[in-house]
Design a protein around this motif. Sequence first.
Motif, PDB file in Angstrom:
ATOM      1  N   CYS A  17       0.725  -1.234   0.113  1.00  0.00           N
ATOM      2  CA  CYS A  17      -0.190  -0.102  -0.099  1.00  0.00           C
ATOM      3  C   CYS A  17       0.780   0.992  -0.029  1.00  0.00           C
ATOM      4  N   GLU A  48      -5.090   3.791  -1.423  1.00  0.00           N
ATOM      5  CA  GLU A  48      -6.395   4.280  -1.102  1.00  0.00           C
ATOM      6  C   GLU A  48      -6.231   5.688  -0.805  1.00  0.00           C
ATOM      7  N   ASN A  95      -8.550   3.501  -5.947  1.00  0.00           N
ATOM      8  CA  ASN A  95      -9.471   4.273  -6.060  1.00  0.00           C
ATOM      9  C   ASN A  95      -9.287   5.853  -6.343  1.00  0.00           C
ATOM     10  N   TYR A 158     -20.683   1.757  -1.964  1.00  0.00           N
ATOM     11  CA  TYR A 158     -19.490   1.208  -1.735  1.00  0.00           C
ATOM     12  C   TYR A 158     -19.306  -0.232  -2.478  1.00  0.00           C
ATOM     13  N   ARG A 179     -15.572   4.939  -5.890  1.00  0.00           N
ATOM     14  CA  ARG A 179     -15.789   4.421  -4.451  1.00  0.00           C
ATOM     15  C   ARG A 179     -16.028   2.945  -4.410  1.00  0.00           C
ATOM     16  N   ASP A 182     -12.800   0.124   1.154  1.00  0.00           N
ATOM     17  CA  ASP A 182     -11.344   0.101   1.188  1.00  0.00           C
ATOM     18  C   ASP A 182     -10.499  -1.050   1.076  1.00  0.00           C
ATOM     19  N   HIS A 212      -7.912  -4.476   5.391  1.00  0.00           N
ATOM     20  CA  HIS A 212      -8.213  -3.396   6.436  1.00  0.00           C
ATOM     21  C   HIS A 212      -6.840  -2.921   7.025  1.00  0.00           C
ATOM     22  N   GLU A 215      -5.196  -0.604   4.603  1.00  0.00           N
ATOM     23  CA  GLU A 215      -6.050   0.504   3.662  1.00  0.00           C
ATOM     24  C   GLU A 215      -5.561   1.868   4.469  1.00  0.00           C
ATOM     25  N   CYS A 216      -4.983   1.984   5.663  1.00  0.00           N
ATOM     26  CA  CYS A 216      -4.510   3.073   5.800  1.00  0.00           C
ATOM     27  C   CYS A 216      -2.957   3.562   5.895  1.00  0.00           C
TER      28      CYS A 216
END
Length: 455
Positions: A17, A48, A95, A158, A179, A182, A212, A215-216
């Motif tokens: 990521c 993301e 995205n 979503y 969209r 995530d 998950h 994703e951040c």
Amino acid sequence: MTTMLNRKANAPLHVGCAAGFSGDRVDAAGPVVATLARHEGPSCLVFETLAERTLALAQLARRQDPARGYEPLLELMVGPILRGCLAHGIRIVSNFGQANPDGAAMSLRAMARSQGLRMPRIAVIRGDDLSGPGYHAILRRELGAAVDRVSVVAANAYLGAEPIAAALDAGADIVVAGRVADPSLVVGPVMAHYGIAADDWPRLGRATMAGHLLECGSQVTGGYFADPGIKDVPDLDRVGFPIAEIGPDGACVVTKADATGGLVTERTVKEQLLYEVHEPAAYLTPDVTADISDAEVRSMGGDRVALVGVRGHPRPERLKVTVCFEGGWLAEGEISYAGAGAESRARLAADVLRRRLEGLDLRVDLIGAISIFADDAGRLLGAQNAGDARDVRLRVAAAHADRAEADRLVREVTALYCCGPAGGGGVRTAVRQRLDTMSCFVPRTEIDARFEMLD
């Protein structure tokens, strides 16, 4: 279903990521791509870049210029690593199409052309945008008359991982979405590589939690985790972004890009694992209902942490839709006071503004004295006597449906230069359009989620 790049399905899939939100560091992808390139077997890079408000801002940008509306940092994010990804067969899934996936695809083609690269096969995910008039009846059915009373800026469902997986199966080098949920950015490549069926709930549950964790971006590698003296993180200035090694059963090992700062430990993974999870036994996504009630996080040493014990249950039959609409105007103004009596002068300035701006509900913060723990109604501020803070920045804000009313605040804060307490300076003001949201759920059978391979 064939596997990605026709590689052996038992080879672990590495997914890195390189962005956790729109505006993330543009140099994050380089070390991730370099690390993925050193691994044998298939790999994928995800960006993301969406939040609920991001899509509405992208729609507003597209209204001003039809060529805009996708991730504004796209060229800075992807340009430096496009050559390496194409050379090493690293698929890109993101995205970053936001409100204009076709515009993003055209930008990516222009990057490849300008660098003398082969033209990548680009797939665009369709079906998330419900902002057109053809969907109003659906939104009104789910939201009632409330949707008639607002000016809709964006409405997006979503989507899940299936169209992403199908696009990769069809040979896409890059998948551009608007969209999608995530975690689905990761679930799609896992489904494509291992041939996972859309109702294989256990494997989809595990793949979803792998997504998950990624994703951040650098949240899981120490970024948002850092707290000096309590949770120390080495070399935070060059924090590495995460990579997950995902096996055939969907279970994963989280690590990070080589030769970067940050860390991956049981603690960083646990914090991210619980992030935004409303119900550990029923984490709802478009792909699966993930269950981490019996999950375990195990350190493997050397910035490697395994997640095991995740389960999956059937996915919801309805997809979440977020509707963003115009919410009036937000006006803000700031002015600084310093030295003896600074806090008292800042409080006096706030009182002047309250009297001059009668009819506006003001939010007042004394940055340096009372701000983060304050409340919109000013109860905490009013309950405490003026202290002796000597470095205070007064911030006032108000929201109003009428732009002219919002402009009043800007004028009055500026007037404090000469009309308000002694020693004020450094005025800054801004008025910007507010965006509000409401959400509903729509039967997935009414959403036409698909991919289109661009010629």
